[in-house]
Design a protein around this motif. Sequence first.
Motif, PDB file in Angstrom:
ATOM      1  N   THR A  85      -8.861  13.323  -1.524  1.00  0.00           N
ATOM      2  CA  THR A  85      -8.013  13.017  -0.380  1.00  0.00           C
ATOM      3  C   THR A  85      -8.714  13.353   0.936  1.00  0.00           C
ATOM      4  O   THR A  85      -8.648  12.588   1.885  1.00  0.00           O
ATOM      5  CB  THR A  85      -6.667  13.775  -0.465  1.00  0.00           C
ATOM      6  N   PHE A  86      -9.401  14.479   1.003  1.00  0.00           N
ATOM      7  CA  PHE A  86     -10.038  14.870   2.260  1.00  0.00           C
ATOM      8  C   PHE A  86     -11.501  14.453   2.327  1.00  0.00           C
ATOM      9  O   PHE A  86     -12.015  14.177   3.407  1.00  0.00           O
ATOM     10  CB  PHE A  86      -9.872  16.373   2.492  1.00  0.00           C
ATOM     11  N   MET A  87     -12.165  14.368   1.186  1.00  0.00           N
ATOM     12  CA  MET A  87     -13.556  13.922   1.169  1.00  0.00           C
ATOM     13  C   MET A  87     -13.625  12.399   1.052  1.00  0.00           C
ATOM     14  O   MET A  87     -14.656  11.819   1.313  1.00  0.00           O
ATOM     15  CB  MET A  87     -14.312  14.560   0.001  1.00  0.00           C
ATOM     16  N   LEU A  88     -12.554  11.767   0.639  1.00  0.00           N
ATOM     17  CA  LEU A  88     -12.380  10.328   0.467  1.00  0.00           C
ATOM     18  C   LEU A  88     -13.097   9.752  -0.745  1.00  0.00           C
ATOM     19  O   LEU A  88     -12.635   8.795  -1.338  1.00  0.00           O
ATOM     20  CB  LEU A  88     -12.792   9.539   1.718  1.00  0.00           C
ATOM     21  N   MET A 116     -12.335   7.287  -5.553  1.00  0.00           N
ATOM     22  CA  MET A 116     -11.991   7.149  -4.145  1.00  0.00           C
ATOM     23  C   MET A 116     -10.495   7.347  -3.937  1.00  0.00           C
ATOM     24  O   MET A 116      -9.700   7.064  -4.831  1.00  0.00           O
ATOM     25  CB  MET A 116     -12.403   5.759  -3.644  1.00  0.00           C
ATOM     26  N   ASP A 117     -10.122   7.801  -2.744  1.00  0.00           N
ATOM     27  CA  ASP A 117      -8.728   8.005  -2.385  1.00  0.00           C
ATOM     28  C   ASP A 117      -8.500   7.362  -1.022  1.00  0.00           C
ATOM     29  O   ASP A 117      -9.117   7.749  -0.033  1.00  0.00           O
ATOM     30  CB  ASP A 117      -8.426   9.498  -2.322  1.00  0.00           C
ATOM     31  N   LEU A 118      -7.617   6.370  -0.971  1.00  0.00           N
ATOM     32  CA  LEU A 118      -7.378   5.616   0.256  1.00  0.00           C
ATOM     33  C   LEU A 118      -6.158   6.108   1.035  1.00  0.00           C
ATOM     34  O   LEU A 118      -5.786   5.506   2.036  1.00  0.00           O
ATOM     35  CB  LEU A 118      -7.202   4.127  -0.087  1.00  0.00           C
ATOM     36  N   TYR A 119      -5.540   7.202   0.603  1.00  0.00           N
ATOM     37  CA  TYR A 119      -4.283   7.664   1.182  1.00  0.00           C
ATOM     38  C   TYR A 119      -4.350   7.857   2.693  1.00  0.00           C
ATOM     39  O   TYR A 119      -3.462   7.445   3.426  1.00  0.00           O
ATOM     40  CB  TYR A 119      -3.846   8.971   0.505  1.00  0.00           C
ATOM     41  N   ALA A 154     -11.643   1.632   5.216  1.00  0.00           N
ATOM     42  CA  ALA A 154     -11.950   1.574   3.786  1.00  0.00           C
ATOM     43  C   ALA A 154     -13.345   0.985   3.560  1.00  0.00           C
ATOM     44  O   ALA A 154     -14.105   1.470   2.720  1.00  0.00           O
ATOM     45  CB  ALA A 154     -10.900   0.764   3.039  1.00  0.00           C
ATOM     46  N   GLU A 155     -13.671  -0.050   4.309  1.00  0.00           N
ATOM     47  CA  GLU A 155     -15.009  -0.631   4.198  1.00  0.00           C
ATOM     48  C   GLU A 155     -16.075   0.351   4.670  1.00  0.00           C
ATOM     49  O   GLU A 155     -17.150   0.440   4.092  1.00  0.00           O
ATOM     50  CB  GLU A 155     -15.092  -1.936   4.991  1.00  0.00           C
ATOM     51  N   ILE A 162      -9.772   4.160  -8.072  1.00  0.00           N
ATOM     52  CA  ILE A 162      -9.301   4.205  -6.692  1.00  0.00           C
ATOM     53  C   ILE A 162      -7.845   4.643  -6.664  1.00  0.00           C
ATOM     54  O   ILE A 162      -6.966   3.944  -7.179  1.00  0.00           O
ATOM     55  CB  ILE A 162      -9.403   2.816  -6.026  1.00  0.00           C
ATOM     56  N   GLU A 163      -7.588   5.799  -6.051  1.00  0.00           N
ATOM     57  CA  GLU A 163      -6.210   6.245  -5.844  1.00  0.00           C
ATOM     58  C   GLU A 163      -5.655   5.566  -4.600  1.00  0.00           C
ATOM     59  O   GLU A 163      -6.370   5.323  -3.644  1.00  0.00           O
ATOM     60  CB  GLU A 163      -6.161   7.763  -5.687  1.00  0.00           C
TER      61      GLU A 163
END
Length: 183
Positions: free
Chosen positions: A67-70, A83-86, A94-95, A111-112
């Motif tokens: 979530t924080f590191m993406l 990956m976490d797109l939240y 995102a790109e 991918i979350e």
Amino acid sequence: MARPARSHGHVLSSPRDTELIGKRIGRVLRKGDVIALIGDLGAGKTAFVHGVVSGLGVPSGLVTSPTFMLMHRYEGRLPLTHMDLYRLKSPEEAEAIGLVDAFDEDGVVAIEWADRFPTLLPSDRLEVRLAHRTFTTRSVQFMAHGIRSHSLLARITKLLPSRRTRDQSPDPGLRGKRKASQP
């Protein structure tokens, strides 16, 4: 284009059940598979990825929510990009973190919050929808989009108990709950 297919829904009675299904799936993943995780906060997306990573041969204790590191990358039988797109607010963000580039790599991608930017996802992907049922239980539903993901779903379906046999599953983590019969 192939029509999406669903497997039977499965009830998960604990985070351990969620990890166990993820672990089984991790064992049958192939290079190029993409898992798009969808669900509310606390539905089990990260627990599922813990299991997938473990099934790929990486100790699940090394898995953290990105979530924080993406983004995190784990090296196992196949490399997994998690990956976490939240927290992202736009497709451009995102790109910028490499979402689209991750699909060209030689491993698998999980991918979350994949439903945040569906237009950036590959057309061939397995959607894993996790949902709250009760305070302690969750449900998981699989939907395949594309030929590769239909093949993955077929491999997964062989690993999971069918609706008829779920209550007799030798794996206590995947047994269904039934009321005791009355005399």
